[in-house]
Design a protein around this motif. Structure first.
Motif, PDB file in Angstrom:
ATOM      1  N   ILE A  42      87.655  35.736  44.062  1.00 32.56           N
ATOM      2  CA  ILE A  42      87.582  37.057  44.690  1.00 32.56           C
ATOM      3  C   ILE A  42      86.604  37.953  43.934  1.00 32.56           C
ATOM      4  CG2 ILE A  42      88.888  39.161  45.147  1.00 32.56           C
ATOM      5  CD1 ILE A  42      91.324  37.385  45.707  1.00 32.56           C
ATOM      6  N   LEU A  43      86.674  37.936  42.598  1.00 35.97           N
ATOM      7  CA  LEU A  43      85.806  38.793  41.795  1.00 35.97           C
ATOM      8  C   LEU A  43      84.341  38.392  41.934  1.00 35.97           C
ATOM      9  CD1 LEU A  43      85.381  41.000  39.671  1.00 35.97           C
ATOM     10  CD2 LEU A  43      85.835  39.268  37.909  1.00 35.97           C
ATOM     11  N   LEU A  44      84.039  37.135  41.635  1.00 32.88           N
ATOM     12  CA  LEU A  44      82.649  36.688  41.669  1.00 32.88           C
ATOM     13  C   LEU A  44      82.104  36.627  43.096  1.00 32.88           C
ATOM     14  CD1 LEU A  44      82.718  33.840  38.976  1.00 32.88           C
ATOM     15  CD2 LEU A  44      82.146  36.261  38.707  1.00 32.88           C
ATOM     16  N   GLY A  45      82.951  36.210  44.042  1.00 32.91           N
ATOM     17  CA  GLY A  45      82.505  36.134  45.428  1.00 32.91           C
ATOM     18  C   GLY A  45      82.167  37.491  46.005  1.00 32.91           C
ATOM     19  N   THR A  46      82.978  38.495  45.700  1.00 33.13           N
ATOM     20  CA  THR A  46      82.702  39.844  46.200  1.00 33.13           C
ATOM     21  C   THR A  46      81.414  40.393  45.606  1.00 33.13           C
ATOM     22  OG1 THR A  46      85.086  40.247  46.438  1.00 33.13           O
ATOM     23  CG2 THR A  46      83.633  42.171  46.413  1.00 33.13           C
ATOM     24  N   ILE A  47      81.210  40.187  44.305  1.00 34.33           N
ATOM     25  CA  ILE A  47      79.972  40.645  43.667  1.00 34.33           C
ATOM     26  C   ILE A  47      78.761  39.933  44.283  1.00 34.33           C
ATOM     27  CG2 ILE A  47      78.681  40.684  41.502  1.00 34.33           C
ATOM     28  CD1 ILE A  47      81.348  40.965  40.036  1.00 34.33           C
ATOM     29  N   GLY A  48      78.868  38.613  44.455  1.00 32.85           N
ATOM     30  CA  GLY A  48      77.764  37.864  45.047  1.00 32.85           C
ATOM     31  C   GLY A  48      77.457  38.293  46.465  1.00 32.85           C
ATOM     32  N   ASN A  49      78.495  38.545  47.263  1.00 38.80           N
ATOM     33  CA  ASN A  49      78.269  38.983  48.639  1.00 38.80           C
ATOM     34  C   ASN A  49      77.611  40.357  48.693  1.00 38.80           C
ATOM     35  OD1 ASN A  49      79.394  36.645  49.738  1.00 38.80           O
ATOM     36  ND2 ASN A  49      81.446  37.505  49.831  1.00 38.80           N
ATOM     37  N   CYS A  50      78.018  41.261  47.809  1.00 33.14           N
ATOM     38  CA  CYS A  50      77.408  42.594  47.784  1.00 33.14           C
ATOM     39  C   CYS A  50      75.931  42.511  47.385  1.00 33.14           C
ATOM     40  CB  CYS A  50      78.166  43.500  46.819  1.00 33.14           C
ATOM     41  SG  CYS A  50      79.853  43.898  47.343  1.00 33.14           S
ATOM     42  N   ILE A  51      75.619  41.649  46.412  1.00 28.69           N
ATOM     43  CA  ILE A  51      74.228  41.472  46.016  1.00 28.69           C
ATOM     44  C   ILE A  51      73.423  40.877  47.169  1.00 28.69           C
ATOM     45  CG2 ILE A  51      72.680  40.230  44.456  1.00 28.69           C
ATOM     46  CD1 ILE A  51      74.834  40.413  42.319  1.00 28.69           C
ATOM     47  N   SER A  52      74.026  39.934  47.893  1.00 26.78           N
ATOM     48  CA  SER A  52      73.325  39.322  49.027  1.00 26.78           C
ATOM     49  C   SER A  52      72.972  40.362  50.082  1.00 26.78           C
ATOM     50  CB  SER A  52      74.194  38.217  49.636  1.00 26.78           C
ATOM     51  OG  SER A  52      74.458  37.190  48.707  1.00 26.78           O
ATOM     52  N   VAL A  53      73.910  41.260  50.377  1.00 25.57           N
ATOM     53  CA  VAL A  53      73.636  42.309  51.362  1.00 25.57           C
ATOM     54  C   VAL A  53      72.477  43.186  50.905  1.00 25.57           C
ATOM     55  CG1 VAL A  53      74.591  44.353  52.496  1.00 25.57           C
ATOM     56  CG2 VAL A  53      75.999  42.315  52.239  1.00 25.57           C
ATOM     57  N   LEU A  54      72.456  43.544  49.615  1.00 23.89           N
ATOM     58  CA  LEU A  54      71.355  44.361  49.095  1.00 23.89           C
ATOM     59  C   LEU A  54      70.022  43.631  49.199  1.00 23.89           C
ATOM     60  CD1 LEU A  54      72.973  45.919  45.883  1.00 23.89           C
ATOM     61  CD2 LEU A  54      72.460  47.066  48.045  1.00 23.89           C
ATOM     62  N   VAL A  55      70.014  42.347  48.893  1.00 27.42           N
ATOM     63  CA  VAL A  55      68.766  41.581  48.945  1.00 27.42           C
ATOM     64  C   VAL A  55      68.258  41.496  50.378  1.00 27.42           C
ATOM     65  CG1 VAL A  55      67.746  39.304  48.600  1.00 27.42           C
ATOM     66  CG2 VAL A  55      69.255  40.263  46.863  1.00 27.42           C
ATOM     67  N   PHE A  56      69.142  41.231  51.314  1.00 28.37           N
ATOM     68  CA  PHE A  56      68.710  41.056  52.705  1.00 28.37           C
ATOM     69  C   PHE A  56      68.327  42.371  53.374  1.00 28.37           C
ATOM     70  CE2 PHE A  56      71.438  37.112  52.511  1.00 28.37           C
ATOM     71  CZ  PHE A  56      70.371  36.237  52.582  1.00 28.37           C
ATOM     72  N   PHE A  57      68.873  43.495  52.922  1.00 32.41           N
ATOM     73  CA  PHE A  57      68.621  44.764  53.591  1.00 32.41           C
ATOM     74  C   PHE A  57      67.621  45.667  52.871  1.00 32.41           C
ATOM     75  CE2 PHE A  57      72.821  44.976  56.170  1.00 32.41           C
ATOM     76  CZ  PHE A  57      72.211  44.234  57.166  1.00 32.41           C
ATOM     77  N   THR A  58      67.314  45.405  51.602  1.00 35.45           N
ATOM     78  CA  THR A  58      66.457  46.311  50.849  1.00 35.45           C
ATOM     79  C   THR A  58      65.161  45.665  50.381  1.00 35.45           C
ATOM     80  OG1 THR A  58      67.569  45.779  48.737  1.00 35.45           O
ATOM     81  CG2 THR A  58      68.453  47.609  50.042  1.00 35.45           C
TER      82      THR A  58
ATOM     83  N   SER B 126      81.311  39.898  56.332  1.00 40.56           N
ATOM     84  CA  SER B 126      82.520  39.274  56.870  1.00 40.56           C
ATOM     85  C   SER B 126      83.279  38.513  55.790  1.00 40.56           C
ATOM     86  CB  SER B 126      82.137  38.328  58.014  1.00 40.56           C
ATOM     87  OG  SER B 126      83.261  37.614  58.484  1.00 40.56           O
ATOM     88  N   ASP B 127      82.561  37.780  54.959  1.00 41.45           N
ATOM     89  CA  ASP B 127      83.215  37.053  53.871  1.00 41.45           C
ATOM     90  C   ASP B 127      83.891  38.003  52.889  1.00 41.45           C
ATOM     91  OD1 ASP B 127      82.329  34.738  55.001  1.00 41.45           O
ATOM     92  OD2 ASP B 127      80.727  34.359  53.563  1.00 41.45           O
ATOM     93  N   THR B 128      83.270  39.135  52.644  1.00 37.53           N
ATOM     94  CA  THR B 128      83.875  40.126  51.755  1.00 37.53           C
ATOM     95  C   THR B 128      85.159  40.685  52.357  1.00 37.53           C
ATOM     96  OG1 THR B 128      81.687  40.729  50.917  1.00 37.53           O
ATOM     97  CG2 THR B 128      83.474  42.273  50.509  1.00 37.53           C
ATOM     98  N   GLY B 129      85.163  40.904  53.667  1.00 42.84           N
ATOM     99  CA  GLY B 129      86.387  41.359  54.324  1.00 42.84           C
ATOM    100  C   GLY B 129      87.517  40.354  54.175  1.00 42.84           C
ATOM    101  N   PHE B 130      87.207  39.067  54.298  1.00 38.25           N
ATOM    102  CA  PHE B 130      88.232  38.043  54.109  1.00 38.25           C
ATOM    103  C   PHE B 130      88.730  38.042  52.665  1.00 38.25           C
ATOM    104  CE2 PHE B 130      89.862  33.852  53.207  1.00 38.25           C
ATOM    105  CZ  PHE B 130      90.566  33.512  54.348  1.00 38.25           C
ATOM    106  N   LEU B 131      87.824  38.199  51.702  1.00 42.07           N
ATOM    107  CA  LEU B 131      88.233  38.220  50.295  1.00 42.07           C
ATOM    108  C   LEU B 131      89.109  39.430  49.991  1.00 42.07           C
ATOM    109  CD1 LEU B 131      84.940  37.092  48.505  1.00 42.07           C
ATOM    110  CD2 LEU B 131      86.989  35.725  48.947  1.00 42.07           C
ATOM    111  N   ILE B 132      88.868  40.550  50.664  1.00 44.97           N
ATOM    112  CA  ILE B 132      89.722  41.729  50.480  1.00 44.97           C
ATOM    113  C   ILE B 132      91.132  41.449  50.983  1.00 44.97           C
ATOM    114  CG2 ILE B 132      90.099  44.102  51.260  1.00 44.97           C
ATOM    115  CD1 ILE B 132      87.067  44.462  51.253  1.00 44.97           C
ATOM    116  N   ALA B 133      91.226  40.808  52.149  1.00 46.05           N
ATOM    117  CA  ALA B 133      92.543  40.437  52.663  1.00 46.05           C
ATOM    118  C   ALA B 133      93.228  39.436  51.734  1.00 46.05           C
ATOM    119  CB  ALA B 133      92.403  39.854  54.072  1.00 46.05           C
TER     120      ALA B 133
END
Length: 359
Positions: free
Chosen positions: A39-55, A73-80
């Motif tokens: 959950i910790l590493l996956g959430t950080i990785g997903n957030c970085i991915s969003v920044l890379v793809f959008f910025t 979407s993957d981050t939403g699942f990890l939050i649940a």
């Protein structure tokens, strides 16, 4: 069969099948701590991915919107999953009114979106490889946004009934998210529909398209090797004229037209890796869902299946936190964009990059 993501509920349902309580403690402990790291590493990785793809410059590609939406979407699942994980450690989150229902709904929606977003960018890659001349007109950012909006609305509407069937229960003096007995038949229907739309259809489409894409990429590579071998047999004088002409054309033509095929091949390989890993990590979980359903309908769940279910659950959950690693390993364009993002955020790294380029 009602598939639950709460770790405690699995043990509660299969408590009698464990002949040795030590096995239960070992499996439960390993799964809990692994889930915390994921959950910790996956959430950080997903957030970085969003920044890379959008910025970065990748935001101009339609496939980047699919991959960024997949990370969200993957981050939403990890939050649940995090809420269920906290509940298993004694934090009584499910005592909060409606949280159990929303947690179940979020898991269903994010699982559906993750599967069909992989299908969406696999279809786009198929179009890019099979019909390269039509790719600029068919694989556009506007069309990608339309597809994302349609999938999101479909997922939000399709799983509204799952809110009704979820119910907070008490197991071993702890709250757990379980099934409302009054809606058991509805839960069975939801689970069967979910099995078809999140596994059967996506698995068939992704496997078929991946095989087709791989075959076309292999054929193109073989043609290029044949052309290279043929050109290598030319005389030295012919090579000189060809090199001189190509050099003249490279000075008069835009640079991106020369690099386009190579860039598209890199994107295709990265997306092939992502979709193939998705299939491999999801397959054990869904196969066990079928086996457990058959066992429950006959003699009840066996201890072996209960243990395998935890192993398959680890693979299934890993799928929602591993994509950043796959992008870094298989995507050269993603690595470059990630490095440029790091350099833009850190002045020291930017100066070092500029100095290395000058050197």
């Amino acid at each position: 069969m009602y598939y639950q993501m709460d770790n405690n509920s699995i043990f509660n349902e299969t408590n009698e099948t464990y002949s040795d309580p030590k096995w239960r403690n070992v499996i439960e402990g390993v799964e809990r701590y692994y889930i915390a790291i994921l959950i910790l590493l996956g959430t950080i990785g997903n957030c970085i991915s969003v920044l890379v793809f959008f910025t970065t410059k990748l935001r101009k590609l339609s496939s980047s919107f699919y991959l960024a939406a997949l990370a969200i979407s993957d981050t939403g699942f990890l939050i649940a999953l995090f809420m269920a994980w906290l509940n298993s450690f004694g934090v009584p989150l499910f005592y909060i009114t409606g949280l159990c229902k929303m947690n179940t709904y979020l898991q269903y929606v994010c699982s559906f979106l993750s599967a069909w977003l992989v299908v969406a960018f696999t279809v786009e890659r198929f179009i890019a490889v099979r019909y390269p001349l039509r790719r600029p007109s068919m694989c556009t950012v506007a069309r990608a946004k339309l597809v994302l909006a349609s999938l999101t609305l479909l997922a939000l509407g399709l799983y509204i009934p799952s809110i009704q069937v979820a119910k907070m229960e008490i197991h071993n003096d702890k709250p757990a998210c379980g099934l409302d007995g009054d809606y058991k038949s509805l839960a069975i229907v939801i689970n069967h529909v979910d099995f078809v739309v999140t596994f059967i259809l996506p698995f068939a489409m992704i496997a078929t398209l991946n095989a087709w894409i791989s075959l076309m990429v292999w054929k193109l590579a073989r043609i290029r090797r044949g052309l290279t071998f043929t050109s290598g047999r030319d005389t030295h004088q012919q090579q000189y004229h060809v090199t001189r002409d190509s050099h003249r054309r490279s000075q008069t033509q835009p640079q991106h037209s020369v690099r386009s095929p190579s860039s598209q091949t890199k994107v295709t390989k990265m997306l092939l890796v992502v979709s193939t890993v998705f299939l491999c990590l999801n397959l054990p979980s869904y196969v066990l869902r079928v086996l457990i359903y058959v066992q429950n309908s006959e003699t009840g769940m066996r201890a072996e299946l209960a243990i395998l279910q935890h192993v398959a659950s680890v693979f299934f959950n890993t799928n929602f936190g591993i994509n950043f690693v796959l992008y870094c390993v298989s995507g050269q364009n993603f690595r470059r964009a990630f490095c440029s993002l790091c350099c833009s955020c850190c002045p020291r790294l930017r100066r070092r990059s500029e100095n290395s380029q000058v050197t």
